[in-house]
Motif scaffolding. Sequence first.
Motif, PDB file in Angstrom:
ATOM      1  N   ALA A  39       0.829  -1.206   0.000  1.00  0.00           N
ATOM      2  CA  ALA A  39       0.000   0.000   0.000  1.00  0.00           C
ATOM      3  C   ALA A  39       0.866   1.259   0.000  1.00  0.00           C
ATOM      4  N   GLU A  40       1.996   1.216   0.708  1.00  0.00           N
ATOM      5  CA  GLU A  40       2.883   2.381   0.751  1.00  0.00           C
ATOM      6  C   GLU A  40       3.458   2.691  -0.619  1.00  0.00           C
ATOM      7  N   VAL A  41       3.826   1.660  -1.367  1.00  0.00           N
ATOM      8  CA  VAL A  41       4.365   1.868  -2.717  1.00  0.00           C
ATOM      9  C   VAL A  41       3.316   2.534  -3.601  1.00  0.00           C
ATOM     10  N   VAL A  42       2.105   2.014  -3.554  1.00  0.00           N
ATOM     11  CA  VAL A  42       1.036   2.533  -4.409  1.00  0.00           C
ATOM     12  C   VAL A  42       0.574   3.908  -3.931  1.00  0.00           C
ATOM     13  N   ALA A  43       0.465   4.092  -2.630  1.00  0.00           N
ATOM     14  CA  ALA A  43       0.017   5.380  -2.088  1.00  0.00           C
ATOM     15  C   ALA A  43       0.939   6.511  -2.527  1.00  0.00           C
ATOM     16  N   ALA A  44       2.233   6.243  -2.586  1.00  0.00           N
ATOM     17  CA  ALA A  44       3.190   7.265  -3.013  1.00  0.00           C
ATOM     18  C   ALA A  44       2.944   7.671  -4.471  1.00  0.00           C
ATOM     19  N   LYS A  45       2.452   6.759  -5.274  1.00  0.00           N
ATOM     20  CA  LYS A  45       2.201   7.034  -6.694  1.00  0.00           C
ATOM     21  C   LYS A  45       0.936   7.846  -6.921  1.00  0.00           C
ATOM     22  N   ILE A  46      -0.043   7.676  -6.036  1.00  0.00           N
ATOM     23  CA  ILE A  46      -1.331   8.360  -6.250  1.00  0.00           C
ATOM     24  C   ILE A  46      -1.605   9.415  -5.175  1.00  0.00           C
ATOM     25  N   ASP A  47      -0.592   9.726  -4.367  1.00  0.00           N
ATOM     26  CA  ASP A  47      -0.711  10.725  -3.314  1.00  0.00           C
ATOM     27  C   ASP A  47      -1.908  10.423  -2.415  1.00  0.00           C
ATOM     28  N   ALA A  48      -1.853   9.236  -1.808  1.00  0.00           N
ATOM     29  CA  ALA A  48      -2.955   8.780  -0.957  1.00  0.00           C
ATOM     30  C   ALA A  48      -2.394   8.259   0.361  1.00  0.00           C
ATOM     31  N   ASP A  49      -3.287   7.904   1.265  1.00  0.00           N
ATOM     32  CA  ASP A  49      -2.906   7.379   2.571  1.00  0.00           C
ATOM     33  C   ASP A  49      -2.751   5.857   2.504  1.00  0.00           C
ATOM     34  N   ALA A  50      -1.544   5.374   2.761  1.00  0.00           N
ATOM     35  CA  ALA A  50      -1.256   3.937   2.685  1.00  0.00           C
ATOM     36  C   ALA A  50      -2.065   3.142   3.701  1.00  0.00           C
ATOM     37  N   ALA A  51      -2.233   3.685   4.890  1.00  0.00           N
ATOM     38  CA  ALA A  51      -2.970   2.956   5.931  1.00  0.00           C
ATOM     39  C   ALA A  51      -4.416   2.721   5.516  1.00  0.00           C
ATOM     40  N   THR A  52      -5.008   3.684   4.835  1.00  0.00           N
ATOM     41  CA  THR A  52      -6.393   3.530   4.376  1.00  0.00           C
ATOM     42  C   THR A  52      -6.473   2.480   3.274  1.00  0.00           C
ATOM     43  N   ILE A  53      -5.521   2.504   2.364  1.00  0.00           N
ATOM     44  CA  ILE A  53      -5.496   1.484   1.307  1.00  0.00           C
ATOM     45  C   ILE A  53      -5.376   0.101   1.948  1.00  0.00           C
ATOM     46  N   ALA A  54      -4.451  -0.027   2.886  1.00  0.00           N
ATOM     47  CA  ALA A  54      -4.236  -1.315   3.549  1.00  0.00           C
ATOM     48  C   ALA A  54      -5.475  -1.757   4.315  1.00  0.00           C
ATOM     49  N   GLU A  55      -6.176  -0.832   4.923  1.00  0.00           N
ATOM     50  CA  GLU A  55      -7.370  -1.167   5.705  1.00  0.00           C
ATOM     51  C   GLU A  55      -8.466  -1.785   4.845  1.00  0.00           C
ATOM     52  N   TYR A  56      -8.623  -1.312   3.621  1.00  0.00           N
ATOM     53  CA  TYR A  56      -9.726  -1.781   2.778  1.00  0.00           C
ATOM     54  C   TYR A  56      -9.317  -2.839   1.759  1.00  0.00           C
ATOM     55  N   TYR A  57      -8.037  -3.160   1.712  1.00  0.00           N
ATOM     56  CA  TYR A  57      -7.557  -4.216   0.822  1.00  0.00           C
ATOM     57  C   TYR A  57      -7.868  -5.575   1.440  1.00  0.00           C
ATOM     58  N   GLU A  58      -8.356  -6.506   0.631  1.00  0.00           N
ATOM     59  CA  GLU A  58      -8.548  -7.899   1.046  1.00  0.00           C
ATOM     60  C   GLU A  58      -7.903  -8.789  -0.004  1.00  0.00           C
ATOM     61  N   HIS A  59      -7.060  -9.679   0.446  1.00  0.00           N
ATOM     62  CA  HIS A  59      -6.363 -10.574  -0.494  1.00  0.00           C
ATOM     63  C   HIS A  59      -7.243 -11.754  -0.839  1.00  0.00           C
ATOM     64  N   PRO A  60      -7.372 -12.105  -2.087  1.00  0.00           N
ATOM     65  CA  PRO A  60      -6.914 -11.398  -3.272  1.00  0.00           C
ATOM     66  C   PRO A  60      -7.995 -10.437  -3.786  1.00  0.00           C
ATOM     67  N   THR A  61      -7.573  -9.335  -4.330  1.00  0.00           N
ATOM     68  CA  THR A  61      -8.507  -8.392  -4.945  1.00  0.00           C
ATOM     69  C   THR A  61      -7.790  -7.603  -6.021  1.00  0.00           C
ATOM     70  N   ASP A  62      -8.539  -7.054  -6.927  1.00  0.00           N
ATOM     71  CA  ASP A  62      -7.928  -6.246  -7.978  1.00  0.00           C
ATOM     72  C   ASP A  62      -8.168  -4.763  -7.691  1.00  0.00           C
ATOM     73  N   GLY A  63      -7.592  -3.916  -8.520  1.00  0.00           N
ATOM     74  CA  GLY A  63      -7.693  -2.474  -8.332  1.00  0.00           C
ATOM     75  C   GLY A  63      -9.110  -1.958  -8.406  1.00  0.00           C
ATOM     76  N   PHE A  64      -9.927  -2.551  -9.251  1.00  0.00           N
ATOM     77  CA  PHE A  64     -11.323  -2.123  -9.381  1.00  0.00           C
ATOM     78  C   PHE A  64     -12.078  -2.374  -8.078  1.00  0.00           C
ATOM     79  N   GLU A  65     -11.961  -3.586  -7.536  1.00  0.00           N
ATOM     80  CA  GLU A  65     -12.656  -3.918  -6.286  1.00  0.00           C
ATOM     81  C   GLU A  65     -12.136  -3.079  -5.119  1.00  0.00           C
ATOM     82  N   LEU A  66     -10.830  -2.863  -5.087  1.00  0.00           N
ATOM     83  CA  LEU A  66     -10.257  -2.035  -4.027  1.00  0.00           C
ATOM     84  C   LEU A  66     -10.746  -0.593  -4.159  1.00  0.00           C
ATOM     85  N   ALA A  67     -10.784  -0.078  -5.366  1.00  0.00           N
ATOM     86  CA  ALA A  67     -11.286   1.284  -5.586  1.00  0.00           C
ATOM     87  C   ALA A  67     -12.745   1.402  -5.151  1.00  0.00           C
ATOM     88  N   LYS A  68     -13.560   0.393  -5.472  1.00  0.00           N
ATOM     89  CA  LYS A  68     -14.967   0.408  -5.052  1.00  0.00           C
ATOM     90  C   LYS A  68     -15.080   0.438  -3.534  1.00  0.00           C
TER      91      LYS A  68
END
Length: 148
Positions: free
Chosen positions: A19-48
Amino acid sequence: MSQIPARPTVTEAMILAAAEVVAAKIDADAATIAEYYEHPTDGFELAKALDKWAGWDTAREDMEALDEVESLVRSALAAAEKQWFAEHDIQPPFPVGAKLQCRSGIVGSIAGIYQYQPAYFEVKPDGQDDAASGSRRLLIKFEDAVAA
């Protein structure tokens, strides 16, 4: 037969690092990305999930960047599995040719050891005609293998 030590699984640390790698690319909060990520998932589902539960308004470019989280998590898991395999000198619990009981009641013979991930058997289902259906093989983790 010796007990195989537990195979590594996806950890919160793996998810946060991705999440930290991706957050740096899109200027977002890594902790929030990590909180809503569930393995396995794709970018579309994570964005939703981020849109719905974290109040984000993700753009298509963000969704495409979020796709990388899964790839990075899978890479971290693969590295952990390789390390686990090497550290514990994991050996196959059954020889090539042995019969295994597979999912859905399928019985098959061990055709070999899968070369792209550690500690997986390639199992050819009984009665499968390779000439007609190709050389499809079921992948069975060593620790999940059950003699037929």
